[in-house]
Design an enzyme around this catalytic site. Structure first.
Site, PDB file in Angstrom:
ATOM      1  N   ARG A 198      -4.295  18.470  24.316  1.00 48.50           N
ATOM      2  CA  ARG A 198      -2.995  18.090  24.868  1.00 48.50           C
ATOM      3  C   ARG A 198      -2.875  16.595  24.616  1.00 48.50           C
ATOM      4  O   ARG A 198      -3.577  15.786  25.221  1.00 48.50           O
ATOM      5  CB  ARG A 198      -2.903  18.399  26.364  1.00 48.50           C
ATOM      6  CG  ARG A 198      -2.954  19.883  26.690  1.00 48.50           C
ATOM      7  CD  ARG A 198      -2.751  20.135  28.188  1.00 48.50           C
ATOM      8  NE  ARG A 198      -1.374  19.829  28.587  1.00 48.50           N
ATOM      9  CZ  ARG A 198      -1.046  18.889  29.473  1.00 48.50           C
ATOM     10  NH1 ARG A 198      -2.004  18.147  30.044  1.00 48.50           N
ATOM     11  NH2 ARG A 198       0.219  18.676  29.798  1.00 48.50           N
ATOM     12  N   ASP A 248       0.822  -1.211   0.000  1.00 50.65           N
ATOM     13  CA  ASP A 248       0.000   0.000   0.000  1.00 50.65           C
ATOM     14  C   ASP A 248       0.856   1.260   0.000  1.00 50.65           C
ATOM     15  O   ASP A 248       0.487   2.274  -0.596  1.00 50.65           O
ATOM     16  CB  ASP A 248      -0.926   0.001   1.219  1.00 50.65           C
ATOM     17  CG  ASP A 248      -2.058  -1.008   1.090  1.00 50.65           C
ATOM     18  OD1 ASP A 248      -2.327  -1.450  -0.042  1.00 50.65           O
ATOM     19  OD2 ASP A 248      -2.664  -1.353   2.114  1.00 50.65           O
ATOM     20  N   HIS A 266       6.972  14.478  25.776  1.00 49.74           N
ATOM     21  CA  HIS A 266       5.775  14.783  26.561  1.00 49.74           C
ATOM     22  C   HIS A 266       4.692  15.288  25.619  1.00 49.74           C
ATOM     23  O   HIS A 266       4.894  15.416  24.408  1.00 49.74           O
ATOM     24  CB  HIS A 266       6.083  15.805  27.658  1.00 49.74           C
ATOM     25  CG  HIS A 266       6.811  17.026  27.167  1.00 49.74           C
ATOM     26  ND1 HIS A 266       6.190  18.045  26.475  1.00 49.74           N
ATOM     27  CD2 HIS A 266       8.120  17.379  27.265  1.00 49.74           C
ATOM     28  CE1 HIS A 266       7.074  18.980  26.177  1.00 49.74           C
ATOM     29  NE2 HIS A 266       8.255  18.606  26.638  1.00 49.74           N
ATOM     30  N   ASP A 315      -3.408   9.855   5.063  1.00 55.34           N
ATOM     31  CA  ASP A 315      -3.539  10.716   6.233  1.00 55.34           C
ATOM     32  C   ASP A 315      -2.452  11.774   6.319  1.00 55.34           C
ATOM     33  O   ASP A 315      -1.351  11.624   5.792  1.00 55.34           O
ATOM     34  CB  ASP A 315      -3.532   9.876   7.524  1.00 55.34           C
ATOM     35  CG  ASP A 315      -2.410   8.846   7.553  1.00 55.34           C
ATOM     36  OD1 ASP A 315      -1.265   9.212   7.250  1.00 55.34           O
ATOM     37  OD2 ASP A 315      -2.686   7.670   7.865  1.00 55.34           O
ATOM     38  N   TYR A 368      -3.236   3.979   9.730  1.00 54.45           N
ATOM     39  CA  TYR A 368      -2.774   4.491  11.027  1.00 54.45           C
ATOM     40  C   TYR A 368      -3.948   4.907  11.915  1.00 54.45           C
ATOM     41  O   TYR A 368      -3.953   4.664  13.132  1.00 54.45           O
ATOM     42  CB  TYR A 368      -1.834   5.666  10.774  1.00 54.45           C
ATOM     43  CG  TYR A 368      -0.999   6.107  11.953  1.00 54.45           C
ATOM     44  CD1 TYR A 368      -0.876   5.335  13.104  1.00 54.45           C
ATOM     45  CD2 TYR A 368      -0.298   7.310  11.901  1.00 54.45           C
ATOM     46  CE1 TYR A 368      -0.093   5.745  14.169  1.00 54.45           C
ATOM     47  CE2 TYR A 368       0.494   7.733  12.965  1.00 54.45           C
ATOM     48  CZ  TYR A 368       0.582   6.950  14.093  1.00 54.45           C
ATOM     49  OH  TYR A 368       1.359   7.364  15.144  1.00 54.45           O
TER      50      TYR A 368
END
Length: 295
Positions: free
Chosen positions: A176, A74, A159, A149, A191
């Protein structure tokens, strides 16, 4: 019956230069040589494979009734799609990858399945792509297209990152999270699916926004109108650069304070299937869904 194809253009990605892909490419050349069709290859293919076929420059593709034949998985078809939409040439795939949601034809079925396609016996569907742009008040820094995507990721951050999502200039939410996947229906089995997004039929005119590990129990995937224009405002509070990627191929830095615009590309990919192709058969086969036949 549709028009017969006059030219076949073979495409395989350089990093897929393995024995299996090489065998299928040579098998294609041998088979196509028996058909009433001209055989060419893309320049990237010629750089990695020794095929007895001339190179057709990309600016000359689409001038006749051309068919681009992709050998690989793909990811290879995703790469070829960005080339194909620029010349309005249809694409069909020979699966030498893993799942193969987009590459329908198995290597052992090249002759039996591709022969009818060359003669005009096939199903054609259009798949839309997303177009993305990184910009600020002064400049535009990057533009790219994605069949599956567009992904905002945290780059080297360890983080959570912060950003705001606007749809048609209306604020949706402040996030966040580890990032955001903006997926087409085609990409909903890629994904986005692994991040908890829904499976969307490829003919839906919709885009799904899938937050990645959001720091909120109420944060859920959001399916929106395919004509919507999306903007991601990257918060200045982020301490390092983030990244935007298109189909996992093109990746660019996004700096705090910049914006990312995402909307439907005006061009469509023309994706071909053999006549016996059925979308739900593909889902059941690739995802391992059970089937129960009534006797």
């Amino acid at each position: 019956m549709k028009r017969k194809f006059k030219r076949a253009i073979l495409y395989a990605r350089q990093h897929r230069a393995n024995q299996e892909v090489n065998e299928s490419l040579h098998r294609l050349v041998d088979f196509l040589s028996t058909q009433d069709i001209e055989i060419f290859q893309d320049s990237d293919t010629a750089a990695s494979f020794e095929l007895k076929a001339p190179v057709l420059p990309r600016e000359k593709m689409g001038a006749k009734h051309d068919l681009i034949i992709v050998v690989g998985g793909d990811g290879s078809l995703l790469s070829a799609s960005r080339m194909a939409i620029k010349v309005n040439a249809p694409v069909i795939g020979i699966n030498r990858g893993r799942l193969g949601f987009l590459t329908d034809i198995l290597p052992q079925d090249i002759e039996s399945h591709l022969g009818p396609v060359l003669n005009g016996q096939y199903n054609e569907e259009e798949r839309f792509l997303l177009h993305t742009k990184i910009y600020d008040k002064e400049n535009s820094y990057f533009e790219g297209d994605a069949l599956n995507d567009v992904v905002l990721g945290r780059g080297s951050e360890t983080h959570l990152i912060e950003f705001d999502v606007y749809i048609n200039q209306q604020l949706v939410s402040h996030y966040r999270s580890d990032g955001m996947i903006l997926s087409t229906p085609t990409g909903s089995t890629a994904y986005a699916l692994s991040a908890g997004g829904p499976i969307m039929h490829p003919q839906l005119n919709a885009i799904v926004l899938v937050p990645m590990f959001s720091h909120s129990l109420s944060s859920r995937p959001l399916v929106i109108d395919g004509e919507a224009e999306i903007e991601l405002y990257i918060s200045k509070s982020n301490e390092t650069d983030l990244r935007i990627s298109c189909d996992g191929h093109e990746s660019r830095v996004v700096k705090p304070g910049q914006k990312v615009a995402v909307k439907k590309n005006g061009n469509r990919l023309r994706l071909l299937h053999p006549l016996d192709y059925h979308y739900y058969d593909t889902l059941r086969s690739k995802l391992g869904w059970e089937s129960k036949h009534q006797g």
